[in-house]
Write a protein that holds these residues in place. Structure first.
Motif, PDB file in Angstrom:
ATOM      1  N   ALA A  18       0.781  -1.124   0.019  1.00 43.47           N
ATOM      2  CA  ALA A  18      -0.054   0.114  -0.141  1.00 43.47           C
ATOM      3  C   ALA A  18       0.737   1.450  -0.040  1.00 43.47           C
ATOM      4  CB  ALA A  18      -0.900   0.064   1.226  1.00 43.47           C
ATOM      5  N   LEU A  19       2.224   1.316   0.280  1.00 44.37           N
ATOM      6  CA  LEU A  19       3.084   2.484   0.207  1.00 44.37           C
ATOM      7  C   LEU A  19       2.811   3.060  -1.084  1.00 44.37           C
ATOM      8  CD1 LEU A  19       4.557   4.031   2.130  1.00 44.37           C
ATOM      9  CD2 LEU A  19       6.722   2.908   1.089  1.00 44.37           C
ATOM     10  N   GLY A  20       2.490   4.251  -1.135  1.00 44.25           N
ATOM     11  CA  GLY A  20       2.584   4.879  -2.362  1.00 44.25           C
ATOM     12  C   GLY A  20       1.173   5.021  -3.262  1.00 44.25           C
ATOM     13  N   THR A  21       0.137   4.127  -2.693  1.00 44.79           N
ATOM     14  CA  THR A  21      -1.117   3.893  -3.190  1.00 44.79           C
ATOM     15  C   THR A  21      -2.081   5.031  -2.641  1.00 44.79           C
ATOM     16  OG1 THR A  21      -1.926   2.471  -1.599  1.00 44.79           O
ATOM     17  CG2 THR A  21      -0.774   1.577  -3.590  1.00 44.79           C
ATOM     18  N   ARG A  22      -3.460   5.118  -3.028  1.00 44.59           N
ATOM     19  CA  ARG A  22      -4.391   6.178  -2.765  1.00 44.59           C
ATOM     20  C   ARG A  22      -5.436   5.528  -2.017  1.00 44.59           C
ATOM     21  NH1 ARG A  22      -8.659   8.181  -5.527  1.00 44.59           N
ATOM     22  NH2 ARG A  22      -8.052   6.499  -7.074  1.00 44.59           N
ATOM     23  N   PHE A  23      -5.972   5.968  -0.742  1.00 43.09           N
ATOM     24  CA  PHE A  23      -6.976   5.549  -0.075  1.00 43.09           C
ATOM     25  C   PHE A  23      -8.214   6.048  -0.969  1.00 43.09           C
ATOM     26  CE2 PHE A  23      -4.975   5.576   4.138  1.00 43.09           C
ATOM     27  CZ  PHE A  23      -5.772   4.561   4.832  1.00 43.09           C
ATOM     28  N   THR A  24      -9.030   5.057  -0.963  1.00 40.51           N
ATOM     29  CA  THR A  24     -10.175   5.213  -1.934  1.00 40.51           C
ATOM     30  C   THR A  24     -11.434   5.278  -1.054  1.00 40.51           C
ATOM     31  OG1 THR A  24     -10.350   2.637  -2.101  1.00 40.51           O
ATOM     32  CG2 THR A  24      -8.999   4.130  -3.955  1.00 40.51           C
ATOM     33  N   GLY A  25     -11.353   4.671   0.205  1.00 44.37           N
ATOM     34  CA  GLY A  25     -12.577   4.665   0.967  1.00 44.37           C
ATOM     35  C   GLY A  25     -12.266   3.997   2.286  1.00 44.37           C
ATOM     36  N   ILE A  61      -0.802   5.076   9.894  1.00 45.89           N
ATOM     37  CA  ILE A  61      -0.620   4.906   8.545  1.00 45.89           C
ATOM     38  C   ILE A  61      -0.682   6.550   8.316  1.00 45.89           C
ATOM     39  CG2 ILE A  61      -1.738   4.331   6.566  1.00 45.89           C
ATOM     40  CD1 ILE A  61      -3.153   2.308   8.074  1.00 45.89           C
ATOM     41  N   GLY A  62       0.374   7.092   7.662  1.00 48.78           N
ATOM     42  CA  GLY A  62       0.338   8.550   7.367  1.00 48.78           C
ATOM     43  C   GLY A  62       0.203   8.673   5.860  1.00 48.78           C
ATOM     44  N   VAL A  63      -0.683   9.473   5.740  1.00 45.90           N
ATOM     45  CA  VAL A  63      -1.105  10.297   4.291  1.00 45.90           C
ATOM     46  C   VAL A  63      -0.688  11.628   3.979  1.00 45.90           C
ATOM     47  CG1 VAL A  63      -3.022   8.579   4.058  1.00 45.90           C
ATOM     48  CG2 VAL A  63      -3.382  10.803   4.916  1.00 45.90           C
ATOM     49  N   GLU A  64      -1.178  12.202   3.035  1.00 42.02           N
ATOM     50  CA  GLU A  64      -0.552  13.437   2.762  1.00 42.02           C
ATOM     51  C   GLU A  64      -1.257  14.485   3.863  1.00 42.02           C
ATOM     52  OE1 GLU A  64      -0.647  13.850  -2.073  1.00 42.02           O
ATOM     53  OE2 GLU A  64      -2.377  12.932  -1.384  1.00 42.02           O
ATOM     54  N   ASP A  65      -0.706  15.569   3.952  1.00 45.00           N
ATOM     55  CA  ASP A  65      -1.242  16.883   5.016  1.00 45.00           C
ATOM     56  C   ASP A  65      -1.078  16.308   6.336  1.00 45.00           C
ATOM     57  OD1 ASP A  65      -2.013  18.365   2.796  1.00 45.00           O
ATOM     58  OD2 ASP A  65      -3.911  17.235   2.447  1.00 45.00           O
ATOM     59  N   ASP A 100      -6.048   1.478  -3.371  1.00 41.91           N
ATOM     60  CA  ASP A 100      -6.081   1.048  -5.023  1.00 41.91           C
ATOM     61  C   ASP A 100      -6.106   0.091  -5.365  1.00 41.91           C
ATOM     62  OD1 ASP A 100      -6.227   4.166  -5.866  1.00 41.91           O
ATOM     63  OD2 ASP A 100      -4.054   4.243  -5.698  1.00 41.91           O
ATOM     64  N   ASP A 101      -5.342  -0.657  -4.677  1.00 38.05           N
ATOM     65  CA  ASP A 101      -5.156  -2.132  -5.148  1.00 38.05           C
ATOM     66  C   ASP A 101      -5.398  -3.056  -4.102  1.00 38.05           C
ATOM     67  OD1 ASP A 101      -3.723  -1.406  -7.380  1.00 38.05           O
ATOM     68  OD2 ASP A 101      -1.883  -0.828  -6.387  1.00 38.05           O
ATOM     69  N   GLY A 102      -5.968  -2.931  -2.987  1.00 38.33           N
ATOM     70  CA  GLY A 102      -6.864  -3.820  -2.126  1.00 38.33           C
ATOM     71  C   GLY A 102      -7.170  -3.122  -0.919  1.00 38.33           C
ATOM     72  N   SER A 103      -7.658  -4.098   0.082  1.00 44.69           N
ATOM     73  CA  SER A 103      -8.561  -3.608   1.340  1.00 44.69           C
ATOM     74  C   SER A 103      -7.826  -4.065   2.680  1.00 44.69           C
ATOM     75  CB  SER A 103      -9.870  -3.896   1.214  1.00 44.69           C
ATOM     76  OG  SER A 103     -10.504  -3.168   0.241  1.00 44.69           O
ATOM     77  N   LEU A 104      -7.632  -3.500   3.355  1.00 42.44           N
ATOM     78  CA  LEU A 104      -7.009  -3.798   4.916  1.00 42.44           C
ATOM     79  C   LEU A 104      -8.317  -3.955   5.692  1.00 42.44           C
ATOM     80  CD1 LEU A 104      -4.614  -4.491   6.382  1.00 42.44           C
ATOM     81  CD2 LEU A 104      -4.457  -2.103   7.163  1.00 42.44           C
ATOM     82  N   ILE A 105      -8.584  -5.263   6.147  1.00 41.02           N
ATOM     83  CA  ILE A 105      -9.615  -5.647   6.807  1.00 41.02           C
ATOM     84  C   ILE A 105      -9.223  -5.677   8.501  1.00 41.02           C
ATOM     85  CG2 ILE A 105     -11.654  -7.129   7.189  1.00 41.02           C
ATOM     86  CD1 ILE A 105     -11.601  -5.891   4.725  1.00 41.02           C
TER      87      ILE A 105
END
Length: 303
Positions: A18-25, A61-65, A100-105
């Motif tokens: 998931a590093l570098g991918t985008r949160f979609t939901g 988990i760190g994201v932008e901003d 983008d490429d999967g879901s963490l459950i």
């Protein structure tokens, strides 16, 4: 409760996926999971993942901003990686973080929902979630001794206190003390310099050894069997079984919901730790609940 080696395993697997991918939901099934409201969990959506970080026994988990989602699995929380948009698994499913490429459950067995998700923004807010214990694989020998002797606790309590040392819990403290050949109820201010040396060395060898072993086991896969009870462990969870060093049966101390395993021959000069005096020691030196142990209080133990 997943400890330092287990959290390191999760983070390594997450970084690959998931590093570098985008949160979609973000899908939250349990109203008890999210412990903060600002920023909202929806702030993750649309932002790229920039970092994964271990904070004690938490996964950040760190994201932008400079927005962080901080997961604490507690005892029964576990993480699974599934295809993007995968459904939550019935009653045990607490949340899904979609990329983008999967879901963490996030799942949790049992009725006591102790796992948590905190949303914070900025370095100061993230630091406020850290109990403050020193990183056991980063501090040097003098710093380790200073922290160890800063409070008079049993070695078992000192190692597992998140305000003293980061990421060590019930399972790996048993393994460390066995490797160091030290009693779990020896007092931290009374052990010798040579015993401090053995303990310092055992912490490093035990934790690094288990991290390497677990990473090797999963390879490029996902850690599906995160557990405090592993067949390769020397004493933890091995009550009544032979010690791998001397063959003596592994002993245990049960206090409240905690169990300590040890070898009497290797660690306590053949003495069994099971009398009223010991119960008094543990009662005074051990918190009543996991929540009390994990409660955040400011410390200044970092080197």
């Amino acid at each position: 409760m997943p400890e330092l080696p287990d959290i390191a395993l999760y983070i390594a697997a997450l970084e690959r996926r998931a590093l570098g991918t985008r949160f979609t939901g973000v899908r939250i099934a349990s109203p008890f999971l999210v412990r903060t409201v600002e920023p909202p969990v929806t702030a993750l959506v649309g932002r790229s993942v920039l970092a994964f970080r271990r904070i004690g026994k938490r996964i950040a988990i760190g994201v932008e901003d400079d927005i962080w989602a901080v997961l604490h699995l507690m005892i029964a929380g576990r993480l699974q990686w599934s295809e993007a948009g995968a459904a939550l698994p019935g009653r045990k499913g607490l949340a899904a973080l979609d990329f983008d490429d999967g879901s963490l459950i996030l799942t949790e067995q049992g009725s006591k929902k102790r796992a948590s998700l905190n949303m914070v923004q900025g370095a100061e807010a993230l630091t406020a979630l850290d109990p403050g214990g020193a990183e056991p694989l980063e501090i040097d020998r003098p710093a380790f001794e200073r922290i160890l002797r800063s409070e008079n606790h049993t070695l078992k309590r000192a190692l597992t206190d998140p305000h003293l040392f980061s990421g060590i819990g019930n399972a790996y403290s048993d393994e460390i003390l066995h490797a160091a050949r030290l009693s779990p109820v020896a007092m931290s201010t009374r052990i010798s310099e040579a015993e401090v040396d053995r303990l310092f060395t055992a912490i490093r060898s035990t934790l690094t050894g288990w991290i390497a072993r677990l990473l090797d086991e999963i390879g490029e896969g996902w850690p599906r069997k995160v557990t405090a009870f592993r067949k390769e462990m020397a004493v933890h969870g091995k009550y009544g079984q032979p010690c791998p060093e001397c063959g003596s049966p592994v002993q245990r101390i049960v206090h409240a919901s905690n169990e300590t395993n040890y070898c009497a021959t290797c660690q306590t000069e053949g003495k069994l730790l099971a009398d009223r005096a010991l119960s008094q020691v543990l009662r005074k030196d051990w918190p009543k609940t996991l929540e009390e142990m994990e409660r955040i209080r400011p410390r200044a133990h970092r080197s």
